[in-house]
Write a protein that holds these residues in place. Structure first.
Motif, PDB file in Angstrom:
ATOM      1  N   SER A  24       0.820  -1.213   0.000  1.00 33.09           N
ATOM      2  CA  SER A  24       0.000   0.000   0.000  1.00 33.09           C
ATOM      3  C   SER A  24       0.851   1.258   0.000  1.00 33.09           C
ATOM      4  CB  SER A  24      -0.943   0.002   1.210  1.00 33.09           C
ATOM      5  OG  SER A  24      -0.203  -0.080   2.413  1.00 33.09           O
ATOM      6  N   GLU A  25       2.012   1.206   0.670  1.00 32.68           N
ATOM      7  CA  GLU A  25       2.899   2.372   0.683  1.00 32.68           C
ATOM      8  C   GLU A  25       3.446   2.642  -0.714  1.00 32.68           C
ATOM      9  OE1 GLU A  25       4.731   5.688   1.993  1.00 32.68           O
ATOM     10  OE2 GLU A  25       3.322   4.414   3.103  1.00 32.68           O
ATOM     11  N   GLY A  26       3.770   1.554  -1.437  1.00 34.22           N
ATOM     12  CA  GLY A  26       4.231   1.711  -2.816  1.00 34.22           C
ATOM     13  C   GLY A  26       3.138   2.260  -3.719  1.00 34.22           C
ATOM     14  N   ALA A  27       1.895   1.853  -3.476  1.00 36.82           N
ATOM     15  CA  ALA A  27       0.779   2.366  -4.261  1.00 36.82           C
ATOM     16  C   ALA A  27       0.612   3.864  -4.044  1.00 36.82           C
ATOM     17  CB  ALA A  27      -0.503   1.632  -3.891  1.00 36.82           C
ATOM     18  N   LYS A  28       0.802   4.291  -2.790  1.00 34.71           N
ATOM     19  CA  LYS A  28       0.705   5.720  -2.492  1.00 34.71           C
ATOM     20  C   LYS A  28       1.835   6.492  -3.173  1.00 34.71           C
ATOM     21  CE  LYS A  28       0.489   9.063   1.306  1.00 34.71           C
ATOM     22  NZ  LYS A  28       1.491   9.941   0.648  1.00 34.71           N
ATOM     23  N   GLN A  29       3.035   5.916  -3.145  1.00 30.15           N
ATOM     24  CA  GLN A  29       4.171   6.575  -3.790  1.00 30.15           C
ATOM     25  C   GLN A  29       3.952   6.699  -5.290  1.00 30.15           C
ATOM     26  OE1 GLN A  29       7.931   4.679  -3.086  1.00 30.15           O
ATOM     27  NE2 GLN A  29       8.993   5.897  -4.635  1.00 30.15           N
ATOM     28  N   LEU A  30       3.435   5.641  -5.910  1.00 27.83           N
ATOM     29  CA  LEU A  30       3.151   5.683  -7.337  1.00 27.83           C
ATOM     30  C   LEU A  30       2.074   6.714  -7.646  1.00 27.83           C
ATOM     31  CD1 LEU A  30       3.596   4.615 -10.155  1.00 27.83           C
ATOM     32  CD2 LEU A  30       2.074   2.700  -9.640  1.00 27.83           C
ATOM     33  N   THR A  31       1.066   6.808  -6.796  1.00 28.67           N
ATOM     34  CA  THR A  31       0.018   7.818  -6.967  1.00 28.67           C
ATOM     35  C   THR A  31       0.598   9.221  -6.916  1.00 28.67           C
ATOM     36  OG1 THR A  31      -1.652   6.367  -5.981  1.00 28.67           O
ATOM     37  CG2 THR A  31      -2.133   8.726  -6.007  1.00 28.67           C
ATOM     38  N   ASP A  32       1.485   9.464  -5.930  1.00 31.23           N
ATOM     39  CA  ASP A  32       2.103  10.789  -5.798  1.00 31.23           C
ATOM     40  C   ASP A  32       2.966  11.108  -7.014  1.00 31.23           C
ATOM     41  OD1 ASP A  32       0.896  11.095  -3.341  1.00 31.23           O
ATOM     42  OD2 ASP A  32       2.648  10.459  -2.185  1.00 31.23           O
ATOM     43  N   ASN A  33       3.697  10.111  -7.516  1.00 23.51           N
ATOM     44  CA  ASN A  33       4.536  10.338  -8.690  1.00 23.51           C
ATOM     45  C   ASN A  33       3.692  10.683  -9.907  1.00 23.51           C
ATOM     46  OD1 ASN A  33       6.948   9.821  -7.346  1.00 23.51           O
ATOM     47  ND2 ASN A  33       6.872   7.620  -7.778  1.00 23.51           N
ATOM     48  N   LEU A  34       2.585   9.986 -10.081  1.00 19.03           N
ATOM     49  CA  LEU A  34       1.697  10.270 -11.198  1.00 19.03           C
ATOM     50  C   LEU A  34       1.060  11.647 -11.066  1.00 19.03           C
ATOM     51  CD1 LEU A  34      -0.062   6.799 -11.476  1.00 19.03           C
ATOM     52  CD2 LEU A  34       1.586   7.746 -13.067  1.00 19.03           C
ATOM     53  N   ALA A  35       0.671  12.003  -9.842  1.00 18.14           N
ATOM     54  CA  ALA A  35       0.020  13.296  -9.610  1.00 18.14           C
ATOM     55  C   ALA A  35       0.949  14.456  -9.914  1.00 18.14           C
ATOM     56  CB  ALA A  35      -0.470  13.376  -8.165  1.00 18.14           C
ATOM     57  N   LYS A  49      -7.269   5.290 -10.103  1.00 18.20           N
ATOM     58  CA  LYS A  49      -6.984   4.769  -8.771  1.00 18.20           C
ATOM     59  C   LYS A  49      -5.880   3.729  -8.867  1.00 18.20           C
ATOM     60  CE  LYS A  49      -9.065   2.401  -4.798  1.00 18.20           C
ATOM     61  NZ  LYS A  49     -10.296   1.768  -4.251  1.00 18.20           N
ATOM     62  N   VAL A  50      -4.884   3.844  -7.984  1.00 17.04           N
ATOM     63  CA  VAL A  50      -3.789   2.887  -7.917  1.00 17.04           C
ATOM     64  C   VAL A  50      -3.997   1.999  -6.696  1.00 17.04           C
ATOM     65  CG1 VAL A  50      -1.299   2.571  -7.753  1.00 17.04           C
ATOM     66  CG2 VAL A  50      -2.221   4.531  -9.013  1.00 17.04           C
ATOM     67  N   SER A  51      -3.966   0.688  -6.903  1.00 20.18           N
ATOM     68  CA  SER A  51      -4.152  -0.253  -5.798  1.00 20.18           C
ATOM     69  C   SER A  51      -3.227  -1.449  -5.998  1.00 20.18           C
ATOM     70  CB  SER A  51      -5.613  -0.711  -5.718  1.00 20.18           C
ATOM     71  OG  SER A  51      -5.992  -1.367  -6.906  1.00 20.18           O
ATOM     72  N   VAL A  52      -3.138  -2.274  -4.965  1.00 12.88           N
ATOM     73  CA  VAL A  52      -2.309  -3.481  -5.013  1.00 12.88           C
ATOM     74  C   VAL A  52      -3.152  -4.650  -5.489  1.00 12.88           C
ATOM     75  CG1 VAL A  52      -0.920  -5.096  -3.665  1.00 12.88           C
ATOM     76  CG2 VAL A  52      -0.820  -2.638  -3.168  1.00 12.88           C
ATOM     77  N   GLU A  53      -2.626  -5.391  -6.459  1.00 10.31           N
ATOM     78  CA  GLU A  53      -3.286  -6.607  -6.920  1.00 10.31           C
ATOM     79  C   GLU A  53      -2.225  -7.698  -7.069  1.00 10.31           C
ATOM     80  OE1 GLU A  53      -5.859  -7.938 -10.768  1.00 10.31           O
ATOM     81  OE2 GLU A  53      -6.705  -6.430  -9.419  1.00 10.31           O
ATOM     82  N   GLY A  54      -2.138  -8.563  -6.058  1.00 10.59           N
ATOM     83  CA  GLY A  54      -1.115  -9.604  -6.056  1.00 10.59           C
ATOM     84  C   GLY A  54       0.273  -9.004  -5.939  1.00 10.59           C
TER      85      GLY A  54
END
Length: 509
Positions: A24-35, A49-54
């Motif tokens: 989830s922390e990586g998903a947040k980081q990826l979201t911030d980078n995209l933003a 929306k960025v989320s973890v899937e597997g």
């Protein structure tokens, strides 16, 4: 491929993966980078929306919020299926990316000619690639589809396009002089397009059918400035406020200059086999048809090229007199372009001169100065070596056009013909029974009178047209310079004498 890449390119905003743990922390980081590159708005409204899937991150695109925003605009309707991409970090800092080729759906809106609509569906579309943040590009990618259908319609035209299976591959590497070198190859089977044109004056519907069992695209480029372009995008997001943008326009200019020349060179070619166009007057076709285009980036001495090549040409024979069928072109190779194109000076001067605090940002006379600088570099319009073959003859053509005085051009064209006697003989025979052929035969003999015979038997015309209006053919003056126009504004002249009765300048012999 064209439709999925704008979505996949969002990953250009992410940092190197470096084998990070997917959580989830990586998903947040990826979201911030995209933003950083696309603002927080797409995430706030629920579009992305960025989320973890597997062991991967899922980028989910929900078009409903966009539809709600667009619904506020009169007559605009959008219906697209949800779209997802999966991206997985790799140990080398790159990202594996996969997903469907593109969303499906329809759109309706009010255009200049009234209501317009478009609907698209793709069967079996897939995309797989490896994205490298260091390149800000896909180092490798492939896409495929089993078939595609698209329909668009407005008050005057309906278009139904379909294709069979298709594949595309692309790759990118670091350019020798910076930027990214890339290549892309795409093939599509069973391309077909039915265009129905409504004639509002007569009420008739004119159908056109375009077909090709094999359509392909081959493109490559050098030095595409992907990272500076992304930095410019990030700057735009960070300076959305007009006042802030004006205050930071020095930084904006720096980003613009860094992005030059945008690319070093881009070349592309389209190719169709057994191409045909069916129409109410008959069928037009070509065994092969190719269109090629190339352009340098923003440089001091840039070039541009455009070519059309076709073989096995055919047209409805009822369109031309029977005697001319044997003389029709069967193969063409036409090449045009430009040289000494100075976009670098224009771009840099415009970047240096604009001021967002002024309205307009560039002064009214700035464009005149740019035009002067552009022409001072001596731009040329080129006719590369081109040929037209048919009836046992071949016509060759090449030349150039320059603008020595900044206004009227100088043009030089060389035309040579192999088998001209065959053309003349065919016209002579047809002239016995057809008045049109008789006129063409007389003209062919007259034109040959200006020609020069070359050692290999070809005949040649070297045509020089100067900006003063004069024209020579093989050194012989065909037309002299235009008369000099003088404006006699003598106020004491008698009407009708010297000042043309106030009617303006007179042409002097």
């Amino acid at each position: 491929m064209k439709r999925v890449l704008p979505f996949a390119l969002l990953l250009a905003c992410s940092a190197p993966a470096l084998g990070q743990t997917v959580d989830s922390e990586g998903a947040k980081q990826l979201t911030d980078n995209l933003a950083r590159y696309f603002s927080k708005k797409p995430f706030e409204i629920g579009f992305l929306k960025v989320s973890v899937e597997g062991d991967a991150y899922k980028l989910a695109f929900d078009f409903k919020p966009v539809v709600e925003l667009l619904a506020k605009q009169d007559g605009l309707k959008l219906d697209l299926t949800p779209y997802t991409l999966l991206t997985k970090p790799r140990s080398d800092g790159a990202w594996d990316v996969s997903g469907n080729l593109a969303p499906e759906g329809s759109m309706e809106f009010n255009g200049p000619q009234g209501p317009q609509s478009m609907k698209m569906s793709i069967k079996g579309g897939k995309f797989v690639g490896v994205y490298h943040p260091e390149l800000a590009a896909f180092s490798s990618a492939t896409s495929s589809l089993e078939g595609m259908n698209m329909t668009s319609q407005d008050a005057r035209q309906r278009t139904e396009m379909s294709s069979g299976a298709g594949t595309a591959t692309m790759s990118a590497t670091k350019g020798a002089n910076g930027g990214v070198d890339f290549s892309m190859v795409q093939t599509i089977a069973d391309f077909a397009e039915v265009i129905t044109i409504d004639n509002p004056n007569s009420g008739q519907k004119i159908p056109l059918t375009v077909k090709s069992p094999e359509f392909s695209v081959d493109a490559k480029g050098k030095g595409l400035r992907t990272k500076p372009i992304l930095d410019l995008l990030a700057f735009a997001v960070a300076n959305e406020d007009e006042a802030k943008l004006k205050a930071n326009q020095a930084e904006l200019k720096s980003h613009l200059l860094t992005a030059l020349p945008i690319w070093e060179r881009i070349d592309g070619a389209y190719s169709l086999k057994d191409f045909s166009v069916g129409s109410p007057i008959g069928s037009f076709g070509a065994a092969t048809l190719g269109i090629a285009f190339g352009m340098d980036g923003v440089s001091r001495n840039g070039t541009i090229s455009y070519g059309i090549k076709a073989s096995g040409l055919s047209i409805p024979q009822n369109l031309v007199p029977a005697w001319s069928v044997a003389l029709l072109p069967t193969d063409i190779d036409l090449n045009f372009g430009g040289a000494n194109i100075d976009l670098d000076t224009m771009a840099k001067k415009a970047i240096e001169a604009f001021d967002l605090n002024n309205n307009p940002p560039l002064s009214a006379d700035f464009g005149d100065g740019l035009k002067k600088d552009f022409l001072a570099n001596g731009p040329k319009i080129l006719i590369g070596h081109s040929t037209v073959q048919g009836g046992g003859a071949e016509i060759g053509l090449e030349g150039d056009m320059t603008f020595p005085d900044g206004e009227k051009p100088d043009a030089n064209v060389t035309i040579d013909v192999t088998g001209y006697d065959k053309i003349v003989a065919s016209l002579q025979e047809a002239a016995k029974t057809d008045p049109q052929a008789s006129q063409a035969f007389t003209g062919a003999l007259a034109i040959k009178g200006f020609a020069k015979t070359l050692p290999d038997g070809r005949i040649e015309w070297v045509i020089n047209a100067r900006h003063d209006g004069s024209v020579t053919v093989n050194g012989a003056m065909l037309k002299g310079p235009d008369p000099v126009v003088e404006d006699n504004t003598d106020q004491d002249a008698i009407p009708g004498e010297g000042n043309n009765g106030g009617a303006g300048a007179k042409l002097q012999p």
